[in-house]
Write a protein that holds these residues in place. Structure first.
Motif, PDB file in Angstrom:
ATOM      1  N   THR A  48       0.830  -1.206   0.000  1.00 52.63           N
ATOM      2  CA  THR A  48       0.000   0.000   0.000  1.00 52.63           C
ATOM      3  C   THR A  48       0.864   1.256   0.000  1.00 52.63           C
ATOM      4  O   THR A  48       0.638   2.206  -0.763  1.00 52.63           O
ATOM      5  CB  THR A  48      -0.939   0.001   1.215  1.00 52.63           C
ATOM      6  OG1 THR A  48      -1.811  -1.134   1.140  1.00 52.63           O
ATOM      7  CG2 THR A  48      -1.765   1.282   1.273  1.00 52.63           C
ATOM      8  N   TYR A  49       1.881   1.271   0.843  1.00 48.95           N
ATOM      9  CA  TYR A  49       2.767   2.431   0.918  1.00 48.95           C
ATOM     10  C   TYR A  49       3.718   2.454  -0.272  1.00 48.95           C
ATOM     11  O   TYR A  49       4.162   3.527  -0.697  1.00 48.95           O
ATOM     12  CB  TYR A  49       3.517   2.394   2.248  1.00 48.95           C
ATOM     13  CG  TYR A  49       2.554   2.415   3.417  1.00 48.95           C
ATOM     14  CD1 TYR A  49       1.983   3.608   3.854  1.00 48.95           C
ATOM     15  CD2 TYR A  49       2.170   1.228   4.042  1.00 48.95           C
ATOM     16  CE1 TYR A  49       1.069   3.628   4.888  1.00 48.95           C
ATOM     17  CE2 TYR A  49       1.256   1.233   5.081  1.00 48.95           C
ATOM     18  CZ  TYR A  49       0.704   2.426   5.497  1.00 48.95           C
ATOM     19  OH  TYR A  49      -0.222   2.445   6.517  1.00 48.95           O
ATOM     20  N   GLY A  50       3.998   1.269  -0.802  1.00 50.05           N
ATOM     21  CA  GLY A  50       4.830   1.210  -1.996  1.00 50.05           C
ATOM     22  C   GLY A  50       4.158   1.851  -3.192  1.00 50.05           C
ATOM     23  O   GLY A  50       4.779   2.661  -3.908  1.00 50.05           O
ATOM     24  N   PHE A  51       2.871   1.526  -3.416  1.00 48.53           N
ATOM     25  CA  PHE A  51       2.222   2.118  -4.591  1.00 48.53           C
ATOM     26  C   PHE A  51       1.985   3.610  -4.381  1.00 48.53           C
ATOM     27  O   PHE A  51       1.999   4.390  -5.344  1.00 48.53           O
ATOM     28  CB  PHE A  51       0.951   1.347  -4.985  1.00 48.53           C
ATOM     29  CG  PHE A  51      -0.330   1.727  -4.299  1.00 48.53           C
ATOM     30  CD1 PHE A  51      -0.953   2.940  -4.539  1.00 48.53           C
ATOM     31  CD2 PHE A  51      -0.963   0.826  -3.443  1.00 48.53           C
ATOM     32  CE1 PHE A  51      -2.161   3.274  -3.937  1.00 48.53           C
ATOM     33  CE2 PHE A  51      -2.166   1.141  -2.837  1.00 48.53           C
ATOM     34  CZ  PHE A  51      -2.759   2.379  -3.078  1.00 48.53           C
ATOM     35  N   ALA A  52       1.781   4.038  -3.130  1.00 46.80           N
ATOM     36  CA  ALA A  52       1.643   5.474  -2.873  1.00 46.80           C
ATOM     37  C   ALA A  52       2.940   6.205  -3.195  1.00 46.80           C
ATOM     38  O   ALA A  52       2.935   7.278  -3.818  1.00 46.80           O
ATOM     39  CB  ALA A  52       1.238   5.711  -1.425  1.00 46.80           C
ATOM     40  N   LEU A  53       4.075   5.621  -2.793  1.00 50.63           N
ATOM     41  CA  LEU A  53       5.374   6.243  -3.047  1.00 50.63           C
ATOM     42  C   LEU A  53       5.681   6.294  -4.536  1.00 50.63           C
ATOM     43  O   LEU A  53       6.089   7.344  -5.065  1.00 50.63           O
ATOM     44  CB  LEU A  53       6.469   5.470  -2.318  1.00 50.63           C
ATOM     45  CG  LEU A  53       7.903   5.957  -2.539  1.00 50.63           C
ATOM     46  CD1 LEU A  53       8.060   7.404  -2.080  1.00 50.63           C
ATOM     47  CD2 LEU A  53       8.895   5.056  -1.811  1.00 50.63           C
ATOM     48  N   PHE A  54       5.479   5.174  -5.233  1.00 53.45           N
ATOM     49  CA  PHE A  54       5.737   5.160  -6.674  1.00 53.45           C
ATOM     50  C   PHE A  54       4.783   6.109  -7.404  1.00 53.45           C
ATOM     51  O   PHE A  54       5.163   6.727  -8.412  1.00 53.45           O
ATOM     52  CB  PHE A  54       5.599   3.742  -7.231  1.00 53.45           C
ATOM     53  CG  PHE A  54       6.860   2.939  -7.174  1.00 53.45           C
ATOM     54  CD1 PHE A  54       7.880   3.138  -8.093  1.00 53.45           C
ATOM     55  CD2 PHE A  54       7.047   1.982  -6.188  1.00 53.45           C
ATOM     56  CE1 PHE A  54       9.054   2.414  -8.042  1.00 53.45           C
ATOM     57  CE2 PHE A  54       8.212   1.241  -6.120  1.00 53.45           C
ATOM     58  CZ  PHE A  54       9.226   1.451  -7.043  1.00 53.45           C
ATOM     59  N   GLY A  55       3.550   6.227  -6.914  1.00 58.80           N
ATOM     60  CA  GLY A  55       2.599   7.136  -7.541  1.00 58.80           C
ATOM     61  C   GLY A  55       3.034   8.586  -7.435  1.00 58.80           C
ATOM     62  O   GLY A  55       2.950   9.350  -8.407  1.00 58.80           O
ATOM     63  N   VAL A  56       3.523   8.973  -6.261  1.00 59.60           N
ATOM     64  CA  VAL A  56       4.014  10.341  -6.074  1.00 59.60           C
ATOM     65  C   VAL A  56       5.224  10.591  -6.965  1.00 59.60           C
ATOM     66  O   VAL A  56       5.346  11.649  -7.596  1.00 59.60           O
ATOM     67  CB  VAL A  56       4.367  10.578  -4.590  1.00 59.60           C
ATOM     68  CG1 VAL A  56       5.099  11.902  -4.425  1.00 59.60           C
ATOM     69  CG2 VAL A  56       3.103  10.569  -3.736  1.00 59.60           C
TER      70      VAL A  56
END
Length: 304
Positions: free
Chosen positions: A201-209
């Motif tokens: 969840t935090y991985g996709f948020a980071l890659f999205g940013v």
């Protein structure tokens, strides 16, 4: 397969609408050479900008549902339709017009995508991925993004720099989708608590940013004709690779590779032609262009 396709198309349409509405709103606020604190306050007073934000949220929800219900090798390639859809919408909302060459390019992208998906016939929908698959995938993608960013920063502003940032954006978007898929399956299987405690969840948020940051740099570094093909094709290709290597999805090989390559060539040609249109540049640049320019201008202008 119908459900993920419909939601992926809904996400592409919502993203395209958001792009046009946010661009339309940006043209109505005072311009500044530097960062302006009051920009967001000005935009918040524009209903069209708020509708654009709603479209962004809708796109995210649609993409999440599509990834939760279908293969990433089906969902992500459908996002190549975002640019054609944005230009069609822009032609209506920004008082521009899409020339015959533009409509031909839109048709080329659509036909190419159809050929690729039919020939590849992606299948498989693994719900959980072991860490032995994630570690090399994340490591390779992070290394590739880092190398592309370094290469971009070493180049002067122009096509090469924009292409490098565009490809870095594509890899980041593909990783965002891959990680989001696992997070959505976690949410579906184990609930909201597990969703917020899983690293994906935090991985996709980071890659999205990171993807949004690289996209902005790509737009500022050079012409759309350099960054958009790298972004569009790169996202589809990296997503295909992640779907096969991480999620154990599969596509047809052998002689089916011939029509797949033909379809990819059609998509590339269509996206390249669309990114050269004055209407496309009007969506990507800070200065308002004349989107109603005629076909002769479409053919004669190849870079900003």
């Amino acid at each position: 397969m119908l459900l993920p396709v419909l939601f992926a198309l809904g996400a592409a349409l919502s993203n395209a609408l958001a792009t046009v509405l946010q661009r339309k709103a940006a043209l109505t606020v005072p311009k500044s050479e530097g960062l302006r604190v009051g920009l967001i306050a000005d935009l918040l007073r524009r209903p069209v900008w708020l509708v654009g934000i709603v479209a962004v949220i809708t796109a995210g929800v649609c993409q999440a549902v599509a990834l939760a219900t279908g293969p990433i090798t089906v969902v992500q390639p459908l996002f190549v339709l975002e640019l054609p859809l944005a230009l069609v919408i822009a032609a209506a909302l920004l008082q521009g017009r899409l020339s015959r060459a533009g409509w031909l390019a839109v048709g080329t992208v659509v036909v190419g995508l159809g050929v690729v998906l039919f020939a590849a016939s992606p299948a498989g929908n693994r719900t959980q991925v072991p860490m032995t698959h994630w570690i090399p995938a994340v490591a390779v993608c992070v290394a590739a993004v880092a190398a592309l960013v370094v290469a971009a920063l070493r180049r002067p502003e122009g096509r090469g720099r924009a292409a490098c940032f565009g490809l870095a954006t594509a890899i980041s978007y593909a990783m965002t989708a891959a990680l989001m898929k696992t997070s959505m399956h976690t949410l579906d299987d184990r609930g909201i608590t597990a969703f917020f405690t899983t690293w994906q969840t935090y991985g996709f948020a980071l890659f999205g940013v990171c993807a949004l940051f690289f996209l902005e740099n790509a737009m500022q570094s050079g012409p759309l004709v350099a960054s958009q093909p790298a972004l569009t094709l790169g996202d589809a290709c990296v997503s295909l690779a992640l779907g096969i290597t991480v999620y154990a999805e599969y596509v047809r090989t052998g002689w089916w590779l011939v029509p797949q390559l033909l379809g990819a060539a059609l998509i590339a040609a269509g996206v390249l032609a669309l990114s050269r249109l004055p209407l496309a540049r009007a969506l990507a640049t800070e200065e308002k262009e004349q989107p109603g320019e005629d076909t002769a201008a479409d053919a004669g202008t190849t870079a900003t």
